[in-house]
Design an enzyme around this catalytic site. Structure first.
Site, PDB file in Angstrom:
ATOM      1  N   CYS A   2       0.708  -1.347   0.031  1.00 21.90           N
ATOM      2  CA  CYS A   2       0.044   0.013  -0.061  1.00 21.90           C
ATOM      3  C   CYS A   2       0.646   1.310  -0.072  1.00 21.90           C
ATOM      4  O   CYS A   2       2.041   1.334   0.446  1.00 21.90           O
ATOM      5  CB  CYS A   2      -0.815  -0.094   1.246  1.00 21.90           C
ATOM      6  SG  CYS A   2      -2.052  -1.222   1.448  1.00 21.90           S
ATOM      7  N   ARG A  27       3.399   0.155  -5.196  1.00 24.46           N
ATOM      8  CA  ARG A  27       3.281  -0.544  -3.955  1.00 24.46           C
ATOM      9  C   ARG A  27       1.916  -1.403  -3.886  1.00 24.46           C
ATOM     10  O   ARG A  27       1.636  -2.147  -2.741  1.00 24.46           O
ATOM     11  CB  ARG A  27       3.304   0.549  -2.961  1.00 24.46           C
ATOM     12  CG  ARG A  27       4.484   1.406  -2.824  1.00 24.46           C
ATOM     13  CD  ARG A  27       4.766   2.382  -1.652  1.00 24.46           C
ATOM     14  NE  ARG A  27       4.561   1.627  -0.422  1.00 24.46           N
ATOM     15  CZ  ARG A  27       5.607   1.225   0.252  1.00 24.46           C
ATOM     16  NH1 ARG A  27       6.740   1.207  -0.266  1.00 24.46           N
ATOM     17  NH2 ARG A  27       5.469   0.426   1.463  1.00 24.46           N
ATOM     18  N   TRP A  75      -3.184  -2.495  -1.661  1.00 18.14           N
ATOM     19  CA  TRP A  75      -2.629  -4.072  -1.981  1.00 18.14           C
ATOM     20  C   TRP A  75      -3.557  -4.627  -0.818  1.00 18.14           C
ATOM     21  O   TRP A  75      -3.050  -4.711   0.414  1.00 18.14           O
ATOM     22  CB  TRP A  75      -1.267  -4.274  -1.885  1.00 18.14           C
ATOM     23  CG  TRP A  75      -1.074  -5.625  -2.567  1.00 18.14           C
ATOM     24  CD1 TRP A  75      -0.981  -6.098  -3.721  1.00 18.14           C
ATOM     25  CD2 TRP A  75      -0.837  -6.786  -1.547  1.00 18.14           C
ATOM     26  NE1 TRP A  75      -0.482  -7.341  -3.896  1.00 18.14           N
ATOM     27  CE2 TRP A  75      -0.526  -7.686  -2.502  1.00 18.14           C
ATOM     28  CE3 TRP A  75      -0.629  -7.162  -0.288  1.00 18.14           C
ATOM     29  CZ2 TRP A  75      -0.248  -9.171  -2.040  1.00 18.14           C
ATOM     30  CZ3 TRP A  75      -0.507  -8.413   0.298  1.00 18.14           C
ATOM     31  CH2 TRP A  75      -0.147  -9.379  -0.983  1.00 18.14           C
ATOM     32  N   ASN A 101      -1.092   1.664   6.032  1.00 22.24           N
ATOM     33  CA  ASN A 101      -0.308   0.420   5.276  1.00 22.24           C
ATOM     34  C   ASN A 101       0.351  -0.357   6.191  1.00 22.24           C
ATOM     35  O   ASN A 101       1.083  -0.002   6.989  1.00 22.24           O
ATOM     36  CB  ASN A 101       1.091   1.348   4.402  1.00 22.24           C
ATOM     37  CG  ASN A 101       1.940   0.306   4.020  1.00 22.24           C
ATOM     38  OD1 ASN A 101       1.597  -0.740   3.583  1.00 22.24           O
ATOM     39  ND2 ASN A 101       3.260   0.591   3.735  1.00 22.24           N
ATOM     40  N   GLY A 102      -0.032  -1.814   6.156  1.00 20.90           N
ATOM     41  CA  GLY A 102       0.446  -2.684   7.193  1.00 20.90           C
ATOM     42  C   GLY A 102      -0.707  -3.477   7.603  1.00 20.90           C
ATOM     43  O   GLY A 102      -1.758  -3.509   6.872  1.00 20.90           O
ATOM     44  N   GLU A 488      15.485 -17.048 -12.388  1.00 15.21           N
ATOM     45  CA  GLU A 488      15.167 -15.556 -12.602  1.00 15.21           C
ATOM     46  C   GLU A 488      14.345 -15.174 -14.037  1.00 15.21           C
ATOM     47  O   GLU A 488      13.223 -14.722 -14.102  1.00 15.21           O
ATOM     48  CB  GLU A 488      16.403 -14.504 -12.455  1.00 15.21           C
ATOM     49  CG  GLU A 488      16.073 -13.132 -12.790  1.00 15.21           C
ATOM     50  CD  GLU A 488      15.306 -12.369 -11.733  1.00 15.21           C
ATOM     51  OE1 GLU A 488      14.575 -13.102 -10.672  1.00 15.21           O
ATOM     52  OE2 GLU A 488      14.864 -11.419 -11.938  1.00 15.21           O
ATOM     53  N   LYS A 492      10.459 -14.028 -14.136  1.00  9.58           N
ATOM     54  CA  LYS A 492      10.069 -13.003 -15.092  1.00  9.58           C
ATOM     55  C   LYS A 492       9.017 -13.009 -15.813  1.00  9.58           C
ATOM     56  O   LYS A 492       8.114 -12.371 -15.775  1.00  9.58           O
ATOM     57  CB  LYS A 492      11.285 -12.339 -15.812  1.00  9.58           C
ATOM     58  CG  LYS A 492      12.410 -11.307 -15.350  1.00  9.58           C
ATOM     59  CD  LYS A 492      12.173  -9.964 -14.507  1.00  9.58           C
ATOM     60  CE  LYS A 492      11.481 -10.553 -13.018  1.00  9.58           C
ATOM     61  NZ  LYS A 492      12.371 -10.313 -11.846  1.00  9.58           N
ATOM     62  N   GLU A 495       5.582 -13.766 -13.771  1.00 11.13           N
ATOM     63  CA  GLU A 495       4.911 -12.549 -12.976  1.00 11.13           C
ATOM     64  C   GLU A 495       4.471 -11.641 -13.954  1.00 11.13           C
ATOM     65  O   GLU A 495       3.411 -10.900 -13.569  1.00 11.13           O
ATOM     66  CB  GLU A 495       5.773 -11.968 -11.970  1.00 11.13           C
ATOM     67  CG  GLU A 495       7.060 -11.344 -12.709  1.00 11.13           C
ATOM     68  CD  GLU A 495       7.871 -10.647 -11.239  1.00 11.13           C
ATOM     69  OE1 GLU A 495       7.506 -10.220 -10.278  1.00 11.13           O
ATOM     70  OE2 GLU A 495       9.388 -10.579 -11.554  1.00 11.13           O
ATOM     71  N   HIS A 511      15.758 -35.889 -15.282  1.00 11.15           N
ATOM     72  CA  HIS A 511      15.050 -36.205 -14.025  1.00 11.15           C
ATOM     73  C   HIS A 511      13.739 -35.941 -14.062  1.00 11.15           C
ATOM     74  O   HIS A 511      13.126 -36.144 -12.670  1.00 11.15           O
ATOM     75  CB  HIS A 511      16.094 -35.889 -12.651  1.00 11.15           C
ATOM     76  CG  HIS A 511      17.417 -36.471 -12.742  1.00 11.15           C
ATOM     77  ND1 HIS A 511      17.868 -37.548 -12.500  1.00 11.15           N
ATOM     78  CD2 HIS A 511      18.376 -35.607 -12.823  1.00 11.15           C
ATOM     79  CE1 HIS A 511      19.068 -37.642 -12.530  1.00 11.15           C
ATOM     80  NE2 HIS A 511      19.424 -36.512 -12.720  1.00 11.15           N
ATOM     81  N   LYS A 610       5.102  -4.075  -5.368  1.00  9.15           N
ATOM     82  CA  LYS A 610       6.576  -3.755  -5.451  1.00  9.15           C
ATOM     83  C   LYS A 610       7.296  -4.401  -4.071  1.00  9.15           C
ATOM     84  O   LYS A 610       8.196  -5.015  -4.195  1.00  9.15           O
ATOM     85  CB  LYS A 610       6.858  -2.520  -6.028  1.00  9.15           C
ATOM     86  CG  LYS A 610       8.467  -2.087  -6.110  1.00  9.15           C
ATOM     87  CD  LYS A 610       8.857  -2.912  -7.096  1.00  9.15           C
ATOM     88  CE  LYS A 610      10.292  -2.763  -7.508  1.00  9.15           C
ATOM     89  NZ  LYS A 610      10.953  -3.821  -8.305  1.00  9.15           N
TER      90      LYS A 610
HETATM   91  O1  M6R Z   1      12.385  -5.820  -2.227  1.00  4.16           O
HETATM   92  P1  M6R Z   1      12.864  -7.093  -2.226  1.00  4.16           P
HETATM   93  O2  M6R Z   1      14.059  -7.343  -3.080  1.00  4.16           O
HETATM   94  O3  M6R Z   1      13.120  -7.641  -0.845  1.00  4.16           O
HETATM   95  O4  M6R Z   1      11.789  -7.956  -3.035  1.00  4.16           O
HETATM   96  C1  M6R Z   1      11.794  -9.319  -3.118  1.00  4.16           C
HETATM   97  C2  M6R Z   1      10.717  -9.874  -3.692  1.00  4.16           C
HETATM   98  O5  M6R Z   1       9.418  -9.289  -3.387  1.00  4.16           O
HETATM   99  C3  M6R Z   1      10.800  -9.348  -5.372  1.00  4.16           C
HETATM  100  O6  M6R Z   1      12.025  -9.487  -5.750  1.00  4.16           O
HETATM  101  C4  M6R Z   1       9.910  -9.975  -6.233  1.00  4.16           C
HETATM  102  O7  M6R Z   1      10.155 -11.507  -6.348  1.00  4.16           O
HETATM  103  C5  M6R Z   1       9.953  -9.354  -7.714  1.00  4.16           C
HETATM  104  N1  M6R Z   1       8.357  -9.082  -7.872  1.00  4.16           N
HETATM  105  C6  M6R Z   1      10.550  -9.984  -8.748  1.00  4.16           C
HETATM  106  O8  M6R Z   1      10.448  -9.534  -9.907  1.00  4.16           O
END
Ligand code: M6R
Length: 615
Positions: A2, A27, A75, A101-102, A488, A492, A495, A511, A610
């Site tokens: 948020c 956020r 969020w 936020n929280g 990674e 990407k 997501e 395997h 984020k």
């Molecule tokens: O801010 P952080 O690096 O701690 O965040 C960790 C993950 O939430 C973040 O890397 C998330 O997986 C991203 N959306 C990946 O693109």
């Protein structure tokens, strides 16, 4: 997660808050709302959806005039994302209004107590409980808003960054934080409140970052008063000068922040090693490491804790550290580490990696490690973030603000910082020779230009994206340093395009995953020349003989794989240990273009935010 924004001063508050919400939308973006004090009353408008939907709602519903306003982009945690659960929330009397936020973890018993006292609730949120708790304290104890907030927060368990105001005292906003970020922008006779500094950067460079368990009364025309929530003691607020500029947080002509951030990587990597690595002189200096070098050199092992993409950077670091320094390294998901009763001793060094510096699980892992006596080192991007302050020492990545939800430049700059640390330790320990050390430094020095070169594959990657954009599954394979890059790449794609993708060490394919291969399955293989090349070539043959489609990321001039793969994307030659900084670039572009072609919201993928400041 948020985003919260507030303004009190001499300007029209709504445009400031609205623009701020747009900047904080990374956020969370499932609902948004604003409350404006128009000189007599609070005008409140909120809606499910994005900040643009709120903009329409405000036009239809309320007058947007007034010099005090608070706004929220959400969020969802408690209660589904609908209009009613959106913030701001009124107290029962309609006199107080809050954004939050929280998570208030003990909201259920608090709510029950308030219901017993006659309070009614419209939403399913924990936030509405908090604002009514504040109101209850204010009335029963006959105290001002600031005191009521303080007493109420002392009854609360959880995490919060809040801003609340009282329509009967419209010259002040009360703010507080515990576990969620909150910064106050200090202008000329005006104040800004936000989850990060981006909403107010064009108005002021002066900011007060509230610490955990602090609250502040932000009063029109007065100095900001900061107090400790627990014991009411006054704190002298530190007004810090921000290094952020507007250009850094705007799209700068790119269609999406993600693409801008992919393209920023040559500069971001350079900024990360600038001043730290003097390649010609054979020097790496990093204050956080230099001051604590003995702790690293005497460590029994290094434990890396992180989440998501940062965890992938940690995995790359495991290969790099062990190879260069011979110090044992373990990499853990922070969310598992914090709950599994891990063995941690004073002889362990823990490295916590986080772009945002706010990830709740990583923060909890740090606290656990500290409580067991370990030395904790942070690798963060956001300056002044909670994790950067909680760790004993650290190194910033200097990537600049990363706004696209999918991490790109954070990943490559994290790898850069971690590689510098490993090289520094290896030099000190003597686990690499002087000539090797010099070679690594001069290759690292060349990486920004090689990333630039790799980016010229953009159009070629776009063509490949167009061919495979309708696939329902993808497999990503890599070995050694590039196994984490495969993970990674898959993350990407998942997501931002919502295509199912999995990353595997190439040799693991036989395997199990090989059963998935047919003519519908695109397989992205990272096949750099020194990374177990022949074995990866055999894996490619195995896939081809089962009719799978190969998109291979290879070193410039590779002929063998060109003859067997469906498509190849070349990267410039470099040392194997540094290849993740290059191989990851085409994978970022591939997922970006596929997502664009599938009409997905690249910068704000569904269900994500984020920074994950909740468990
Ligand atoms: O801010 P952080 O690096 O701690 O965040 C960790 C993950 O939430 C973040 O890397 C998330 O997986 C991203 N959306 C990946 O693109």
């Amino acid at each position: 997660m948020c985003g919260i924004v507030g303004y009190i001063g001499h300007r029209e508050a709504y445009p400031v808050v609205l623009k701020g919400l747009k900047r904080l939308e990374y956020r969370g973006y499932d609902s948004a709302g604003v409350a404006i004090y128009d000189g007599k009353n609070i005008k409140l408008s909120k809606t499910k959806g994005k900040v643009v939907d709120l903009e329409t709602r405000v036009k239809e519903e309320i007058s947007d005039v007034g010099t005090l306003a608070i706004g929220h982009t959400r969020w969802a945690t408690h209660g589904e994302p609908n209009d009613v659960n959106s913030h701001p929330h009124y107290s029962n009397s309609g006199e107080l209004v809050i954004i939050h936020n929280g998570i208030i973890e003990n909201y259920a018993p608090l709510k029950q107590e308030l219901i017993n006292r006659g309070y009614e609730f419209k939403s399913d949120t924990d936030t509405e409980v908090l604002v009514n708790l504040i109101e209850d304290v204010k009335k029963n104890e006959n105290v001002k808003l600031g005191k009521a907030v303080q007493v109420a927060l002392n009854q609360v368990v959880g995490a919060y960054a809040i801003a609340v105001f009282d329509k009967n005292k419209p010259d002040e906003i009360v703010v507080a934080r515990l576990g969620s970020p909150l910064v106050i922008g200090v202008g000329e006779d005006e104040f800004f409140i936000a989850s990060d500094a981006s909403p107010f950067i064009e108005y002021t460079n002066n900011a007060i970052y509230l610490e955990d368990e602090e609250m502040a009364i932000v009063r029109r025309g007065k100095k900001v008063k900061v107090r400790k929530i627990k014991d009411d003691s006054l704190v002298d607020p530190y007004v810090q000068e921000l290094q952020l500029n507007l250009e850094q947080i705007e799209k700068g002509g790119y269609d999406h922040f993600m693409l801008k951030e992919i393209y920023e990587q040559p500069r971001a990597i350079l900024d990360t090693f600038r001043g730290r690595m003097l390649a010609n002189e054979g020097i790496i200096r990093m204050a956080g490491i230099d001051d604590n070098i003995e702790k690293f050199l005497n460590a029994n092992r290094i434990l890396i804790v992180a989440c998501g993409t940062s965890w992938h950077a940690g995995l790359v670091a495991e290969y790099v550290f062990e190879n260069l320094t011979r110090i044992p390294v373990e990499v853990e998901y922070a969310s598992e580490f914090r709950y599994r009763n891990p063995v941690i001793t004073e002889k362990d060094v823990v490295i916590a990696i986080s772009q945002s510096g706010e990830t709740a699980d990583t923060m909890a892992a740090i606290k656990l490690a500290k409580s067991k006596g370990a030395f904790v080192f942070g690798v963060c991007n956001v300056v002044g973030s909670s994790i950067s302050r909680e760790t004993h020492a650290g190194a910033y990545t200097h990537a600049g603000p990363e706004i696209g939800v999918a991490s790109t430049k954070a990943f490559t700059t994290q790898i850069t910082v971690l590689t510098l640390i490993a090289l520094k330790l290896a030099q000190k320990k003597g686990t690499i020779s002087t000539s090797e050390f010099h070679q690594y430094l001069s290759e690292m020095d060349a990486i920004p230009a090689k990333v630039e070169k790799t980016l010229t594959s953009d159009n070629h990657v776009k063509t490949i994206a167009n061919i495979y954009k309708d696939a329902t599954n993808f497999l990503y394979l890599g070995r050694g340093y590039n196994f984490p890059v495969a993970l990674e790449g898959a993350l990407k794609l998942k997501e931002i395009s919502y295509i199912h993708a999995e990353g595997y060490p190439a040799a693991e394919m036989k395997h199990g995953p090989i059963a998935l291969i047919d003519e519908q399955m695109p397989v992205v293989v990272i096949a750099t020349r020194k990374g177990h090349y022949d074995k990866v070539v055999s894996n490619i043959q195995e896939i081809k003989s089962r009719k799978g489609k190969i998109i291979a990321v290879v070193m410039q001039g590779d002929k063998t794989i060109k003859n067997i793969a469906d498509y190849v994307i070349e990267i410039p030659e470099t040392l194997e240990l540094l290849t993740p900084l290059l191989t990851t670039i085409p994978l970022q572009l591939l997922s970006y273009y596929i997502a664009v072609m599938r009409d997905c919201n690249v910068d704000q993928p569904r269900n994500l935010a984020k920074s994950v400041t909740v468990e």
